[in-house]
Every structure is written in C-alpha cells, then in structure tokens.
Design a protein around this motif. Structure first.
Motif, PDB file in Angstrom:
ATOM      1  N   ASN A  65      -1.917   0.622   8.833  1.00 31.71           N
ATOM      2  CA  ASN A  65      -3.179   1.364   8.923  1.00 31.71           C
ATOM      3  C   ASN A  65      -4.142   0.852   9.988  1.00 31.71           C
ATOM      4  OD1 ASN A  65      -4.607   3.657   7.880  1.00 31.71           O
ATOM      5  ND2 ASN A  65      -6.070   2.244   6.941  1.00 31.71           N
ATOM      6  N   GLY A  75      -2.439   4.292  11.757  1.00 28.52           N
ATOM      7  CA  GLY A  75      -3.749   4.498  11.142  1.00 28.52           C
ATOM      8  C   GLY A  75      -4.515   5.623  11.805  1.00 28.52           C
ATOM      9  N   ASP A 101      -4.771   8.266   7.171  1.00 34.37           N
ATOM     10  CA  ASP A 101      -6.068   7.598   7.089  1.00 34.37           C
ATOM     11  C   ASP A 101      -7.241   8.562   6.961  1.00 34.37           C
ATOM     12  OD1 ASP A 101      -7.693   5.014   7.537  1.00 34.37           O
ATOM     13  OD2 ASP A 101      -8.469   6.336   9.096  1.00 34.37           O
TER      14      ASP A 101
END
Length: 579
Positions: free
Chosen positions: A122, A139, A169
């Motif tokens: 991420n 991410g 995300d």
C-alpha cells in the motif's frame, strides 16, 4: 556526527530485518497532545524506546513527491516526480503519473538486487507494480480493482481468498464521491485500513523476508476532509454535524496506533522498526488562483474575445455550492448537488480533457503559465523550442523573466495584507540531476504551506477563503521513529529528511549505500559504538546503474492509460489535491 566517507570494501553480512510502517500525513501536532491525554499508548512507548524527531518533507510536501523521495533516497531532480501530474515533452498537457514516472531505482529494487526478500503493501506511486524479490501490493494511484496492482499478479486474488476482501486504497473516496455519505465513507476507510494491516501481517507470517513495509493512509484522507470539524467558526455554523465528526482525526490516529502495536508485538527484538510519515498537516487559510494572477499581470494572455468572466452556468454552480446555500440547505445537500452536477449534468462539464490547456489561451503572447489542475506551487515559462508555441528565448530573456516573476511572487500580498509566498525558487536552486528537464521553471512555497494553489483560469478573484474550510493541506513536518537495539533510545533527532530513509534502512540491513543517493544515513539516531563497529559504506554507482527498471520503456505521459486517468483525477479531486 561527522563520518568519513568510505567506498565499498566489504558488505556487512549481519542477518537483520527491518519493518517500516508508514502513517500518511502523521504529525506530532496531533500525536503529542494525544499522548499527553494518554490516548496513543504505542506512540508513547516508541517515544521512550526509539530515536525520534520531525522528518522534513520534500519541496513541495506532496505525497507523490515525498513517497518517491522516500523510496529512492533521492530528490525530484534525480527521480523525476514533481507532483501527481507530470510535464509532457513538447506539450502543455500534464498527464497523471505512475510508478513508471520514477526514474531512479526504488529501495525494494535495490534490496532485491542484493538478494533480500521484500514485502511492500500500500505504498503510493507503486502502480504498476515492479518485479521484486518477494511481494508488492500497490497503493494510491492504482486505477481500479480490475488493474493488476500486485506482484506476483495473482496475489490480489489470493489475498481476497484469505481475507475475504482487499479493496484498493481509494475505495472510500469513491464511496464518498458517489453517495456523499460521510459515515459510509469512513466505514469503508476503516475497513480498508484493517485489510491493509491484515494483508501485511499475513504476508509477513507466511513468508521469509528481510524488509517489510506497510503504509496506512487513513490519517491523511481523514485529515483532508475532517479538519474543518475542529475549526470553531465551522462548529458555530454546523454544531450538530461537528459534534458528531470532530473526533474523526483522533479516532483514526488511535486505530493506527493499535495496528502499529499489533505489528510490533509479532516482531523479535532484533528486528528494527521505523515509523514515519511523508508530511504533516494543517488547516487551509485561503486559495490562490495562480493562472488568474499571471493573467492579470499580463503574463498569460487570452485570445481575442476570450472572457475573464464565469459562464452563467458556472456562476450558477458556484452559487449553489457557496456559503449562503450551505446555510440554507445544509452541508450534505449542497455536497450532493455538487456531485450530481459532476456526474450527471453533462452540459456543465468542461469539454476538454482536464489535463489539457484551456483553448482560449493565446500562446503567441503568453510568457508564463501554471498548472491547469491546481494543487501545484509552480510556474512554467513558455520557452521557445521547448513548449509547442514557445515565445521566451533561452538565456538572458528567460533569466530576466524568471527573476521578474520571482520578485512579484515574493512581494505578493493577500486581502489581509500578508505575504502569500514564503519563498520562490529557481529550479536549479533546489533540484539537481538527470530529471531537471521535467522540473518547473519556478517552484514556490506558500506562507506556512497553508495557501492552496488553484488552476482555474476563469473568474476574477485571485484569493478566496474556502467556504467550508476544506481541504486541510500538507505541512513540511512529518514524523520519524527508529526502534533498534543500537538506536539512541529516547533521543530527539534534528534535521532528518525523508530522502534519508532509504540510506538509513540500507545501513540497518548491513548494505552499502549507493553514492548517488541525496539522502544520508541518520547517524545521530545510532549509538556511537555501533557506528564505530559498523561504519557507513558507500557503493560507487555507474550512470547506467542509476536508471530505474521502467526508465528505458517509458516517457513522461506514458505512465497511465488514458481510460484510467479520469478515475484517478476524480479521486485526487475528491481529496482536494487538484481542481
């Protein structure tokens, strides 16, 4: 501490592991008061057990730039990322960046070359994923769940099978943009944060690794949209709503504090732990319409018949989402009007691509321009031979015009009589390296980084107070903790910069630091005896070795397919990064 430079003679082969936990946008301005209230037990423990201090962000303190500097140990002049948008050669367009825009080797690429096993979860600007010796989960800037954003490619489906779900995300941003429901959006954000945590723990528990990193973005996203609930003037306007939501920022920090504690509890004492953020946060003071200012200064010129005035439809839209209607209809209804307009009222949408220059600009008389999408403290000169219709000659004319604009910027005052620009830089004053041709001609920093540049050209006001005190924007002061057997426990560290993270991590792993990194090992964080026994070793780097894995196959503007850019821009707008 002054340390002599040593070229690579031998590599320290001590077996070591390093875990990095990124907390996007985290600041001691929030952490320190919460610790005093007894609300962040793990951060409080880290203060005693770690070397720690403020981590200075990049100029500008934008997530795209800062995370790129974190992962390369280099400043933008060497890695090539200056914002979420990038300059396209021989064009006025500014397309969205991707991992392909980073023209320097990343930390996980360097570690993979050394045979180290890595896990990366991420981190922004990691889509499309590069091949690493281990696992990578992309991410921020991942376009959609259908994108291949993991390495290996099948990892996403494996995470869903193991965890029940793994959202990208920005799923929570999509929820808010589609519904306007803050509760649903926050539920989605918390859910996504927990899944990121679960994914990192799963990968770390099931696989051998030397370096692992996970990044929690909830602290950044919540701060952007929820800071307004802490502002007294806004609380007077919407007391019930603020009573409900004013604790969101602190609640999000508590969640991340718990997750940090959970990860640390699984580690042995020989594993180094770094907690860091890419920038700090604070409230917005006002908006600065840079292209309008350039227009009024005669530096950006419209074609004959071009109007400075808002169209009737755009003026109607501004009225509908303005402060008066917010009081009459309420915040949520006005927000829904704005989103309905954006999604469904096609006749109110601009016909052009948002990254393209407005067609009304007369380039034969325009000498300078800024970003069309806003969010950037930049000015470009319309240089002959570089821009498609450039008129400013390189050399003396270029330098004279640049000096003139810098002088005007630094003398600029807002409606309150306060300086708008804290400092304006020629690009070569703060950047150096092979990616300088992508840099803006002028990079400026606003007062306390509390003034948000906007790209909108039409309309008259140069400065505008945000009607709803949004979005909160970035500050230069990130955070840094290093817990290690050989760290100076409880020591306060001064003058650490985000590009120092990569060389410091490499030294913790017993690896030589590439000489072309701009960052330095944060020697002040280590005990003196450790540094004497384990001196910092530098590795010479040939020019061709400095090229990123993507560099040979991409040019600026080639990073993200056109069909994916609209969704990414919509989310960046939802977070307040762009217009």
């Amino acid at each position: 501490m002054a340390l002599g430079r040593r070229l690579e003679k031998q590599v320290d082969q001590r077996k070591k592991k390093v875990v990095v936990i990124g907390v996007d946008g985290a600041t001691f301005d929030i952490i320190s008061p919460m610790i005093k209230k007894g609300r962040l037990k793990n951060f409080a423990r880290l203060l005693k057990e770690s070397a720690h201090g403020t981590l200075v962000s990049t100029i500008p303190p934008n997530s795209s730039v800062a995370w790129s500097s974190f992962m390369t140990g280099k400043k933008p002049g060497k890695h090539g990322v200056y914002f979420f948008m990038e300059k396209k050669p021989n064009s006025y367009a500014r397309p969205v960046i991707s991992a392909k825009s980073i023209k320097a080797k990343t930390l996980w690429n360097l570690l993979s070359e050394q045979g180290k096993r890595v896990i990366v979860v991420n981190v922004p600007v990691t889509y499309p994923p590069e091949k690493v010796n281990g696992f990578l989960v992309g991410g921020l800037l991942t376009p959609s769940p259908m994108s291949v954003f993991t390495h290996p490619p099948e990892l996403h489906m494996e995470l869903i099978a193991a965890l029940g779900d793994y959202p990208i995300d920005t799923d929570a941003v999509d929820v808010f943009l589609n519904t306007g429901d803050e509760v649903l959006a926050y539920q989605s954000m918390v859910h996504g944060t927990r899944k990121v945590h679960e994914a990192a723990k799963l990968l770390m528990s099931k696989n051998a690794w030397d370096f692992a990193m996970v990044m929690f973005s909830i602290t950044d996203k919540v701060a952007h949209v929820a800071w307004k609930y802490t502002i007294p003037e806004y609380q007077k306007q919407f007391p019930e709503k603020c009573a409900k939501f004013r604790g969101l920022i602190e609640t999000s920090y508590e969640l991340v504090d718990d997750l940090i504690g959970d990860i640390i509890s699984t580690l042995d004492e020989d594993t180094s732990v770094i907690i860091m953020s890419d920038h700090g946060f604070g409230p917005i003071h006002e908006k600065f319409y840079v292209n309008r200012w350039l227009r009024d200064e005669g530096l950006l010129v419209l074609k004959k018949g071009g109007s400075f005035r808002l169209s009737p439809l755009r003026a109607l839209r501004n009225f509908l989402v303005g402060p008066l209607m917010r009081k009459i209809l309420g915040e949520r209804i006005v927000g829904m009007l704005s989103r309905i307009r954006a999604r469904n009222l096609k006749f109110l949408k601009p016909a052009r691509d948002a990254t393209e220059a407005p067609p009304v600009i007369d380039w034969t008389r325009t000498r300078a321009y800024s970003s069309w999408t806003g969010g950037e403290e930049v000015i470009y000169l319309n240089v002959k031979g570089r821009e498609p219709e450039g008129i400013v000659a390189s050399g003396e004319e270029y330098e004279r015009l640049r000096d003139e604009i810098i002088r005007k910027l630094q003398n600029l005052r807002d409606h309150d009589g306060e300086r708008v620009v804290e400092k304006a830089y020629r690009r070569e004053e703060i950047y150096a390296g092979p990616c300088m041709e992508l840099a803006p001609d002028i990079q400026f920093v606003t007062r306390a980084t509390a003034i948000l540049p906007r790209g909108e050209l039409f309309g008259k006001p140069i400065f505008e107070k945000p009607a709803d005190f949004s979005p909160a924007i970035h500050r230069m002061n990130g955070i840094f903790f290093m817990r290690d057997r050989n760290a100076k426990k409880g020591a306060g560290i001064q003058d650490a910069h985000i590009e120092d993270m990569a060389p410091t991590i490499m030294h913790l792993l017993g690896l030589p630091v590439p000489e072309d990194m701009d960052g330095k090992v944060i020697a002040e964080a280590f005990q003196n005896d450790f540094l004497s026994d384990h001196p910092i070793i530098f590795k010479p780097v040939r020019v061709e070795e400095g090229d990123h894995v993507f560099a040979a196959e991409s040019e600026p503007g080639d990073g993200t397919p056109a069909e994916e850019e609209a969704d990414i821009r919509r989310r960046l707008k939802g977070l307040g990064y762009i217009d």
